[in-house]
Scaffold this motif. Structure first.
Motif, PDB file in Angstrom:
ATOM      1  N   ASP A  91       0.852  -1.185   0.000  1.00 41.30           N
ATOM      2  CA  ASP A  91       0.000   0.000   0.000  1.00 41.30           C
ATOM      3  C   ASP A  91       0.886   1.232   0.000  1.00 41.30           C
ATOM      4  O   ASP A  91       1.864   1.300   0.741  1.00 41.30           O
ATOM      5  CB  ASP A  91      -0.886   0.024   1.253  1.00 41.30           C
ATOM      6  N   GLU A  93       1.236   5.561   0.218  1.00 35.96           N
ATOM      7  CA  GLU A  93       0.617   6.676   0.936  1.00 35.96           C
ATOM      8  C   GLU A  93      -0.310   7.513   0.063  1.00 35.96           C
ATOM      9  O   GLU A  93      -1.164   8.236   0.567  1.00 35.96           O
ATOM     10  CB  GLU A  93       1.682   7.565   1.579  1.00 35.96           C
ATOM     11  N   TRP A  94      -0.173   7.420  -1.259  1.00 44.10           N
ATOM     12  CA  TRP A  94      -1.015   8.229  -2.153  1.00 44.10           C
ATOM     13  C   TRP A  94      -2.279   7.492  -2.593  1.00 44.10           C
ATOM     14  O   TRP A  94      -2.971   7.906  -3.518  1.00 44.10           O
ATOM     15  CB  TRP A  94      -0.225   8.749  -3.356  1.00 44.10           C
ATOM     16  N   GLY A  95      -2.609   6.388  -1.904  1.00 42.44           N
ATOM     17  CA  GLY A  95      -3.917   5.762  -2.098  1.00 42.44           C
ATOM     18  C   GLY A  95      -3.991   4.602  -3.059  1.00 42.44           C
ATOM     19  O   GLY A  95      -5.091   4.203  -3.441  1.00 42.44           O
ATOM     20  N   HIS A 114      -6.667   1.181  -6.907  1.00 44.39           N
ATOM     21  CA  HIS A 114      -6.920   2.236  -5.910  1.00 44.39           C
ATOM     22  C   HIS A 114      -7.555   1.583  -4.693  1.00 44.39           C
ATOM     23  O   HIS A 114      -8.470   0.762  -4.838  1.00 44.39           O
ATOM     24  CB  HIS A 114      -7.787   3.344  -6.487  1.00 44.39           C
ATOM     25  N   ARG A 115      -7.057   1.937  -3.527  1.00 46.15           N
ATOM     26  CA  ARG A 115      -7.609   1.382  -2.291  1.00 46.15           C
ATOM     27  C   ARG A 115      -9.019   1.903  -2.081  1.00 46.15           C
ATOM     28  O   ARG A 115      -9.307   3.059  -2.353  1.00 46.15           O
ATOM     29  CB  ARG A 115      -6.721   1.729  -1.098  1.00 46.15           C
ATOM     30  N   ARG A 116      -9.841   1.025  -1.580  1.00 51.17           N
ATOM     31  CA  ARG A 116     -11.211   1.415  -1.269  1.00 51.17           C
ATOM     32  C   ARG A 116     -11.234   2.226   0.013  1.00 51.17           C
ATOM     33  O   ARG A 116     -10.506   1.950   0.946  1.00 51.17           O
ATOM     34  CB  ARG A 116     -12.087   0.173  -1.094  1.00 51.17           C
ATOM     35  N   ARG A 117     -12.088   3.208   0.035  1.00 54.44           N
ATOM     36  CA  ARG A 117     -12.284   3.994   1.263  1.00 54.44           C
ATOM     37  C   ARG A 117     -13.528   3.481   1.948  1.00 54.44           C
ATOM     38  O   ARG A 117     -14.597   3.425   1.350  1.00 54.44           O
ATOM     39  CB  ARG A 117     -12.437   5.467   0.923  1.00 54.44           C
TER      40      ARG A 117
END
Length: 118
Positions: A91, A93-95, A114-117
């Motif tokens: 992962d 830091e910019w998502g 892209h990581r899920r929020r």
């Protein structure tokens, strides 16, 4: 697994000149983190080019980036195939969650999601 976009990465110290040049072809800056800048077509936003001076956390600048809907699945499939993992799954830091793999021609591919929020 679904591919969302494929982006060529150009290693260059001439970011401003690249922005101006590709602007002549209709591409506009959509992201700039200092070390990477992405230009995209306003009418087709997944048509993109990234210009990179270096990679912030990886040992090499990838030749291209492929965004997929399930980066963990892509990592498992490529590891099982015996492909050379150049930069481990992690992962950022910019998502994004990403890894680098070498293709059969020797090109380094940044595979990301892209990581899920929550």
């Amino acid at each position: 697994m679904t591919v969302r976009r494929v982006v060529p990465n150009i290693q260059s110290e001439a970011a401003q000149e690249s922005r101006e040049f590709y602007g002549l072809l209709g591409l506009e800056e959509v992201m700039n983190q200092g070390w990477i800048m992405t230009l995209a077509s306003p009418s087709s936003p997944t048509a993109q080019i990234s210009v990179m001076t270096s990679d912030k956390t990886a040992p090499v600048v990838p030749d291209m980036s492929i965004e997929v809907d399930d980066v963990d699945e892509a990592y498992a499939v490529l590891r099982k195939s015996g492909a050379e993992i150049v930069h481990p799954l992690q992962d950022e830091e910019w998502g994004v969650r990403r890894f680098f793999v070498r293709d059969p021609s020797g090109r380094v591919v940044n595979v990301l999601g892209h990581r899920r929020r929550d």
